[in-house]
Design a protein around this motif. Sequence first.
Motif, mmCIF file in Angstrom:
data_model
loop_
_atom_site.group_PDB
_atom_site.id
_atom_site.type_symbol
_atom_site.label_atom_id
_atom_site.label_comp_id
_atom_site.label_asym_id
_atom_site.label_seq_id
_atom_site.Cartn_x
_atom_site.Cartn_y
_atom_site.Cartn_z
ATOM 1 N N VAL A 158 3.974 8.312 7.837
ATOM 2 C CA VAL A 158 4.525 7.010 8.218
ATOM 3 C C VAL A 158 3.433 5.955 8.207
ATOM 4 C CG1 VAL A 158 5.641 5.701 10.050
ATOM 5 C CG2 VAL A 158 6.389 8.033 9.577
ATOM 6 N N TYR A 159 2.350 6.226 8.923
ATOM 7 C CA TYR A 159 1.243 5.272 8.980
ATOM 8 C C TYR A 159 0.657 5.019 7.589
ATOM 9 C CZ TYR A 159 -3.413 3.389 9.777
ATOM 10 O OH TYR A 159 -4.543 2.617 9.717
ATOM 11 N N THR A 160 0.436 6.093 6.846
ATOM 12 C CA THR A 160 -0.233 5.977 5.550
ATOM 13 C C THR A 160 0.619 5.209 4.545
ATOM 14 O OG1 THR A 160 -1.398 8.059 5.938
ATOM 15 C CG2 THR A 160 -1.285 7.291 3.685
ATOM 16 N N THR A 161 1.915 5.510 4.497
ATOM 17 C CA THR A 161 2.801 4.800 3.567
ATOM 18 C C THR A 161 2.893 3.325 3.929
ATOM 19 O OG1 THR A 161 4.093 6.815 3.191
ATOM 20 C CG2 THR A 161 5.132 4.721 2.611
ATOM 21 N N LYS A 162 3.027 3.028 5.201
ATOM 22 C CA LYS A 162 3.095 1.623 5.630
ATOM 23 C C LYS A 162 1.786 0.898 5.339
ATOM 24 C CE LYS A 162 6.640 2.102 9.210
ATOM 25 N NZ LYS A 162 6.954 1.952 10.666
ATOM 26 N N MET A 163 0.659 1.586 5.501
ATOM 27 C CA MET A 163 -0.645 0.991 5.204
ATOM 28 C C MET A 163 -0.713 0.548 3.750
ATOM 29 S SD MET A 163 -4.421 2.786 5.482
ATOM 30 C CE MET A 163 -3.929 4.162 4.407
ATOM 31 N N LEU A 164 -0.231 1.404 2.858
ATOM 32 C CA LEU A 164 -0.267 1.089 1.427
ATOM 33 C C LEU A 164 0.704 -0.048 1.094
ATOM 34 C CD1 LEU A 164 -1.662 1.936 -1.149
ATOM 35 C CD2 LEU A 164 0.080 3.690 -1.474
ATOM 36 N N LEU A 165 1.897 0.004 1.675
ATOM 37 C CA LEU A 165 2.881 -1.053 1.435
ATOM 38 C C LEU A 165 2.416 -2.387 2.007
ATOM 39 C CD1 LEU A 165 6.161 0.945 2.166
ATOM 40 C CD2 LEU A 165 5.343 0.189 -0.080
ATOM 41 N N ASP A 166 1.813 -2.363 3.191
ATOM 42 C CA ASP A 166 1.298 -3.602 3.791
ATOM 43 C C ASP A 166 0.219 -4.225 2.912
ATOM 44 O OD1 ASP A 166 2.915 -3.741 6.021
ATOM 45 O OD2 ASP A 166 1.543 -2.623 7.308
ATOM 46 N N HIS A 167 -0.578 -3.371 2.279
ATOM 47 C CA HIS A 167 -1.603 -3.888 1.368
ATOM 48 C C HIS A 167 -0.959 -4.622 0.203
ATOM 49 C CE1 HIS A 167 -5.233 -4.182 -1.010
ATOM 50 N NE2 HIS A 167 -4.656 -3.503 -1.989
ATOM 51 N N LEU A 168 0.078 -4.040 -0.378
ATOM 52 C CA LEU A 168 0.762 -4.701 -1.497
ATOM 53 C C LEU A 168 1.443 -5.996 -1.045
ATOM 54 C CD1 LEU A 168 2.344 -1.610 -3.313
ATOM 55 C CD2 LEU A 168 0.382 -2.982 -4.078
ATOM 56 N N LEU A 169 2.071 -5.953 0.118
ATOM 57 C CA LEU A 169 2.721 -7.160 0.641
ATOM 58 C C LEU A 169 1.704 -8.258 0.912
ATOM 59 C CD1 LEU A 169 5.249 -5.467 3.097
ATOM 60 C CD2 LEU A 169 5.829 -6.659 0.976
#
Length: 335
Positions: A161-172
């Motif tokens: 959860v944390y890792t996927t959101k971290m990557l998505l937040d970077h793209l956003l």
Amino acid sequence: MAKLKEVAQLAGVSPTTVSRILHQDPTLSVSEETRERVLEAIATMGYQPKSKKREIGRYKLSRVGIIAYGSEQVEMNDPYYMKIRVGVEKELHRLGFDQSVLVQWSDNLPSYQNYLDLDGVIIIGQNDEAAQFFADKKQRIVFVDRCPDPRKYTSVMIDFVYTTKMLLDHLLSLGYQRIGYIGGEHRGAGEEVRLSIMKEYLSYKNYFHEEDVHVASAWSGLGGYEAAKEIMARENHAQAYFVASDPMAIGAIRAFTEKGIRIPDDIAVVGFDDIEVAPFVSPPLTTVHLESEKMGRMAANLLVDGIGDEEGPMTICVPTSLVIRESCGAKRLGR
């Protein structure tokens, strides 16, 4: 006292074959004549195998097993699972279990009955069938990468959860508002965990588009390549793609560039795993670094030490980190 090597010489076989016959390895394929010759050599020389038992946890560990994910071909396509298995094997070897470890891949495993004589089992990756089989058995079980029920089993995981959101937040943060997904087919019930998290998170932000989800038949470079070709066959596409494994991301980049798509100017691509070739792709791949081999080593220690025997099941969460390279477009923006 006779040595294993001397017994092997007398029987005309390798020391490994003698050891596997002694431990009744069900995967060993030798003739009955060879088996009898080895047993006769053992009796003749009075060979006594050294005990590898560990007086740790509730009971002794003598023989342990590894159920690796998928097959050897799956490991070649996705080195993440290979690194976990290698980590397990290295640590078990260091702990003195070099002659008493049974390793099989889940896709080639005819029956889990072979594991009933083992004291402990490490299960790598998604394997609901193995979890159900061992649910009422006496073996000490440790799961790595996936755990069917943290209330019942000790496991070593990453925080998806944390890792996927971290990557998505970077793209956003880079201004991408339409983010797609490329991944392989899920082996268990429901959706692949990264896709499920992505759907929930981007839907909450009103950025999720179902048509930008592309699931290939294989978790491999070829799978990513074919998914990207399907994307190019459509009239429009996402601004960035979160690819669930580095090999698939590398395959997708190849397909995009063959069609004249510039990475990251036209499409940004990020991966997941940080495999050895990730920095050498053109452009170098932004990805999540996973301590895969460390996960395997920790699982081996949890199995041998039996910490969960007295304290109850526990989940060890191994940290991840974001590795920013050119494929996401951050460096183009000076970030």
